[in-house]
Design a protein around this motif. Structure first.
Motif, PDB file in Angstrom:
ATOM      1  N   LEU A  59      30.386   6.283  30.739  1.00  0.00           N
ATOM      2  CA  LEU A  59      29.566   6.524  31.932  1.00  0.00           C
ATOM      3  C   LEU A  59      28.496   7.581  31.683  1.00  0.00           C
ATOM      4  O   LEU A  59      27.356   7.438  32.134  1.00  0.00           O
ATOM      5  N   CYS A  60      28.850   8.644  30.960  1.00  0.00           N
ATOM      6  CA  CYS A  60      27.869   9.699  30.654  1.00  0.00           C
ATOM      7  C   CYS A  60      26.745   9.165  29.776  1.00  0.00           C
ATOM      8  O   CYS A  60      25.564   9.447  30.024  1.00  0.00           O
ATOM      9  N   ALA A  61      27.108   8.402  28.753  1.00  0.00           N
ATOM     10  CA  ALA A  61      26.082   7.829  27.873  1.00  0.00           C
ATOM     11  C   ALA A  61      25.211   6.847  28.637  1.00  0.00           C
ATOM     12  O   ALA A  61      23.984   6.842  28.488  1.00  0.00           O
ATOM     13  N   LEU A  62      25.829   6.033  29.478  1.00  0.00           N
ATOM     14  CA  LEU A  62      25.069   5.073  30.278  1.00  0.00           C
ATOM     15  C   LEU A  62      24.131   5.788  31.239  1.00  0.00           C
ATOM     16  O   LEU A  62      22.966   5.389  31.403  1.00  0.00           O
ATOM     17  N   ALA A  63      24.596   6.867  31.860  1.00  0.00           N
ATOM     18  CA  ALA A  63      23.737   7.657  32.751  1.00  0.00           C
ATOM     19  C   ALA A  63      22.557   8.238  31.971  1.00  0.00           C
ATOM     20  O   ALA A  63      21.420   8.266  32.471  1.00  0.00           O
ATOM     21  N   GLY A  64      22.803   8.695  30.757  1.00  0.00           N
ATOM     22  CA  GLY A  64      21.721   9.213  29.924  1.00  0.00           C
ATOM     23  C   GLY A  64      20.708   8.145  29.573  1.00  0.00           C
ATOM     24  O   GLY A  64      19.498   8.396  29.562  1.00  0.00           O
ATOM     25  N   ILE A  65      21.192   6.934  29.309  1.00  0.00           N
ATOM     26  CA  ILE A  65      20.296   5.819  28.984  1.00  0.00           C
ATOM     27  C   ILE A  65      19.429   5.459  30.188  1.00  0.00           C
ATOM     28  O   ILE A  65      18.224   5.265  30.076  1.00  0.00           O
ATOM     29  N   VAL A  66      20.053   5.378  31.353  1.00  0.00           N
ATOM     30  CA  VAL A  66      19.352   4.926  32.558  1.00  0.00           C
ATOM     31  C   VAL A  66      18.490   6.019  33.171  1.00  0.00           C
ATOM     32  O   VAL A  66      17.340   5.789  33.545  1.00  0.00           O
ATOM     33  N   PHE A  67      19.027   7.235  33.260  1.00  0.00           N
ATOM     34  CA  PHE A  67      18.346   8.294  34.001  1.00  0.00           C
ATOM     35  C   PHE A  67      17.758   9.401  33.124  1.00  0.00           C
ATOM     36  O   PHE A  67      17.022  10.240  33.615  1.00  0.00           O
ATOM     37  N   GLY A  68      18.075   9.402  31.844  1.00  0.00           N
ATOM     38  CA  GLY A  68      17.655  10.490  30.976  1.00  0.00           C
ATOM     39  C   GLY A  68      16.234  10.352  30.474  1.00  0.00           C
ATOM     40  O   GLY A  68      15.532   9.374  30.742  1.00  0.00           O
ATOM     41  N   ASP A  69      15.837  11.349  29.730  1.00  0.00           N
ATOM     42  CA  ASP A  69      14.521  11.388  29.100  1.00  0.00           C
ATOM     43  C   ASP A  69      14.418  10.221  28.111  1.00  0.00           C
ATOM     44  O   ASP A  69      15.327   9.980  27.330  1.00  0.00           O
ATOM     45  N   THR A  70      13.313   9.516  28.142  1.00  0.00           N
ATOM     46  CA  THR A  70      13.159   8.341  27.281  1.00  0.00           C
ATOM     47  C   THR A  70      13.250   8.685  25.794  1.00  0.00           C
ATOM     48  O   THR A  70      13.650   7.840  24.998  1.00  0.00           O
ATOM     49  N   GLU A  71      12.887   9.908  25.438  1.00  0.00           N
ATOM     50  CA  GLU A  71      12.999  10.313  24.035  1.00  0.00           C
ATOM     51  C   GLU A  71      14.455  10.420  23.585  1.00  0.00           C
ATOM     52  O   GLU A  71      14.748  10.337  22.399  1.00  0.00           O
ATOM     53  N   LEU A  72      15.365  10.628  24.532  1.00  0.00           N
ATOM     54  CA  LEU A  72      16.780  10.784  24.206  1.00  0.00           C
ATOM     55  C   LEU A  72      17.581   9.485  24.314  1.00  0.00           C
ATOM     56  O   LEU A  72      18.774   9.470  24.014  1.00  0.00           O
TER      57      LEU A  72
END
Length: 124
Positions: free
Chosen positions: A24-37
């Motif tokens: 869930l954390c990785a998915l949240a980073g993919i969806v809502f995080g900085d595009t560079e990350l």
């Protein structure tokens, strides 16, 4: 059910559901995080998926190694090692291919658990 087993079941459920948090954390980073990350989060997602698929195979190994009957055990032991090898190969490939392989691995493992392994562990 004795209280001891009830508390073990509660702990097992909490840890099992807690194991979903890295996904869930990785998915949240993919969806809502900085595009560079996004590549970082995608790598985290794939790596954890490979670890979990490998873990599931290891559990099968443990179940089989403690069985009394030895009929067909070598095939089932082979089936318990395949998820680790498939996961290792998957994380070396492109993201789309790796996602497809890991997803297929989880589906195949689910079917394996519900049919062949279930019959082996719980015969009539």
């Amino acid at each position: 059910m004795p209280e001891k087993y009830l508390s073990i079941k509660i702990i097992a459920n909490l840890l099992g559901y807690g194991g979903v948090l890295p996904f869930l954390c990785a998915l949240a980073g993919i969806v809502f995080g900085d595009t560079e990350l996004v590549p970082f989060y995608m790598h985290a997602f794939l790596s954890y998926g490979a670890i979990i698929l490998t873990f599931i195979g290891a559990v099968h190994w443990g179940l089989i190694i403690n069985m009394q009957s030895t009929s067909n055990c070598s095939w089932f032991m082979l089936g318990s090692v395949v998820p680790a090898i498939v996961s290792w190969i998957a994380i070396m490939l492109s993201t789309k291919v790796a996602l497809s392989i890991l997803l297929s691995g989880f589906i195949i493992t689910y079917v394996y658990e519900r049919t062949l392994l279930w019959e082996l562990l719980f015969p009539d």
